[in-house]
Write an enzyme that holds these catalytic residues in place. Sequence first.
Site, mmCIF file in Angstrom:
data_model
loop_
_atom_site.group_PDB
_atom_site.id
_atom_site.type_symbol
_atom_site.label_atom_id
_atom_site.label_comp_id
_atom_site.label_asym_id
_atom_site.label_seq_id
_atom_site.Cartn_x
_atom_site.Cartn_y
_atom_site.Cartn_z
ATOM 1 N N ASN A 14 -43.551 35.444 -16.938
ATOM 2 C CA ASN A 14 -42.966 34.687 -15.826
ATOM 3 C C ASN A 14 -44.094 33.810 -15.274
ATOM 4 O O ASN A 14 -45.075 34.327 -14.733
ATOM 5 C CB ASN A 14 -42.491 35.692 -14.777
ATOM 6 C CG ASN A 14 -41.358 35.222 -13.910
ATOM 7 O OD1 ASN A 14 -40.989 35.932 -12.988
ATOM 8 N ND2 ASN A 14 -40.789 34.072 -14.155
ATOM 9 N N ASN A 67 -38.535 27.462 -6.499
ATOM 10 C CA ASN A 67 -37.974 27.585 -7.838
ATOM 11 C C ASN A 67 -38.281 26.333 -8.658
ATOM 12 O O ASN A 67 -38.701 25.305 -8.115
ATOM 13 C CB ASN A 67 -36.451 27.775 -7.755
ATOM 14 C CG ASN A 67 -36.069 29.161 -7.283
ATOM 15 O OD1 ASN A 67 -36.592 30.154 -7.770
ATOM 16 N ND2 ASN A 67 -35.150 29.228 -6.327
ATOM 17 N N CYS A 76 -39.952 36.173 -4.881
ATOM 18 C CA CYS A 76 -40.226 36.260 -6.323
ATOM 19 C C CYS A 76 -41.280 37.338 -6.527
ATOM 20 O O CYS A 76 -42.430 37.179 -6.099
ATOM 21 C CB CYS A 76 -40.715 34.916 -6.850
ATOM 22 S SG CYS A 76 -41.152 34.944 -8.596
ATOM 23 N N ASN A 78 -42.740 38.723 -9.387
ATOM 24 C CA ASN A 78 -43.858 38.388 -10.274
ATOM 25 C C ASN A 78 -44.696 37.261 -9.692
ATOM 26 O O ASN A 78 -45.912 37.219 -9.871
ATOM 27 C CB ASN A 78 -43.341 38.008 -11.660
ATOM 28 C CG ASN A 78 -42.896 39.220 -12.455
ATOM 29 O OD1 ASN A 78 -43.430 40.314 -12.276
ATOM 30 N ND2 ASN A 78 -41.916 39.032 -13.314
ATOM 31 N N ASN A 173 -29.026 36.197 -9.373
ATOM 32 C CA ASN A 173 -29.710 36.443 -10.634
ATOM 33 C C ASN A 173 -28.904 37.487 -11.396
ATOM 34 O O ASN A 173 -28.265 38.358 -10.789
ATOM 35 C CB ASN A 173 -31.124 36.959 -10.381
ATOM 36 C CG ASN A 173 -31.932 35.995 -9.526
ATOM 37 O OD1 ASN A 173 -32.409 34.979 -9.996
ATOM 38 N ND2 ASN A 173 -32.072 36.306 -8.240
ATOM 39 N N GLU A 190 -32.118 33.644 -14.328
ATOM 40 C CA GLU A 190 -32.559 33.393 -12.954
ATOM 41 C C GLU A 190 -31.922 32.147 -12.363
ATOM 42 O O GLU A 190 -31.977 31.069 -12.959
ATOM 43 C CB GLU A 190 -34.088 33.240 -12.906
ATOM 44 C CG GLU A 190 -34.841 34.558 -12.949
ATOM 45 C CD GLU A 190 -36.244 34.424 -12.380
ATOM 46 O OE1 GLU A 190 -36.379 33.886 -11.259
ATOM 47 O OE2 GLU A 190 -37.190 34.855 -13.059
ATOM 48 N N ARG A 191 -31.331 32.305 -11.192
ATOM 49 C CA ARG A 191 -30.859 31.142 -10.449
ATOM 50 C C ARG A 191 -32.086 30.330 -10.016
ATOM 51 O O ARG A 191 -33.172 30.880 -9.851
ATOM 52 C CB ARG A 191 -30.044 31.568 -9.227
ATOM 53 C CG ARG A 191 -30.869 32.264 -8.154
ATOM 54 C CD ARG A 191 -30.101 32.462 -6.871
ATOM 55 N NE ARG A 191 -30.993 33.021 -5.844
ATOM 56 C CZ ARG A 191 -30.638 33.209 -4.584
ATOM 57 N NH1 ARG A 191 -29.430 32.901 -4.178
ATOM 58 N NH2 ARG A 191 -31.503 33.716 -3.718
ATOM 59 N N CYS A 200 -38.573 39.035 -14.671
ATOM 60 C CA CYS A 200 -38.205 38.764 -13.281
ATOM 61 C C CYS A 200 -38.540 40.011 -12.479
ATOM 62 O O CYS A 200 -37.953 41.075 -12.708
ATOM 63 C CB CYS A 200 -36.727 38.422 -13.164
ATOM 64 S SG CYS A 200 -36.165 38.223 -11.460
ATOM 65 N N GLY A 201 -39.485 39.889 -11.536
ATOM 66 C CA GLY A 201 -39.966 41.054 -10.807
ATOM 67 C C GLY A 201 -38.916 41.697 -9.919
ATOM 68 O O GLY A 201 -38.710 42.915 -9.953
ATOM 69 N N THR A 202 -38.235 40.883 -9.101
ATOM 70 C CA THR A 202 -37.186 41.450 -8.254
ATOM 71 C C THR A 202 -36.033 41.950 -9.115
ATOM 72 O O THR A 202 -35.325 42.888 -8.742
ATOM 73 C CB THR A 202 -36.671 40.416 -7.234
ATOM 74 O OG1 THR A 202 -36.291 39.213 -7.919
ATOM 75 C CG2 THR A 202 -37.732 40.097 -6.185
#
Length: 262
Positions: A14, A67, A76, A78, A173, A190-191, A200-202
């Site tokens: 990422n 973004n 975010c 990451n 997402n 990811e949006r 994607c961390g979250t």
Amino acid sequence: MQGIPFYKYQGAGNDFIMVDQRDNQWINREDRELVEKLCHRRFGIGADGLILLQNHPGFDFEMIYFNADGREGSMCGNGGRCTVAFARQLGVIGDRCHFLAVDGPHDANINNPEWVELKMIDVTQVEEGSNFYYLNTGSPHYIAFVDNVDQIDVVQEGRAVRYNARFRAEGTNVNFTQLTANGLKVATYERGVEDETLACGTGVTAAALAYHLKRGGPKGAFEVPIQVKGGDMAIRFEATAQGFSDVWLCGPAKMVFAGEIA
């Protein structure tokens, strides 16, 4: 004319453009077209997002995340871990820090030069549907459990959920999650990027919490290994009667290169 110094970081694939704004206000929140151009993988530097590191009273620093479409985004994970690594490289912090992001304060630890652990927000609400979970871990995430992540068209199927009647306006997402022998394998649409990202961390945080509920949700401390297309990560958390607390997103964060924007 002086150029804008930047650094490129990646956390499990990422990737992010990092700009140090402690002394100079290079980029503003209104600079959507500039941010979008810099994140473009053909006409710019190329990244999933752009992050500003700024001073903020009472914190080691503030993280402002955009973004790839140029819009300021929700949290975010990451990106947060990469910002911590960036702050250490700049000499702003040592092995521990306390910083501010769009979803509030965060703590982070750097246990070795390329492994960053980021404390995420508590999660007290999870929606469970017939074949999905939906929760917010700093950003909204739709979790769908599948038999084989590698057989999923992440962009096509993720886009179908992200732009359906429920999510079209605000977006979500979408995480396709597979159970493995020792944890999870996750692929994310990811949006804001409007594409699949290598991590994607979250998203992996949401997947780990949803997986815990799927397997019965016992109380206590747990760690879930996560495999993404960009590498290996892990989520630690405490499951309580109120939900999830002491949630930590753990994974690699590395500098790729540095340069100057003309």
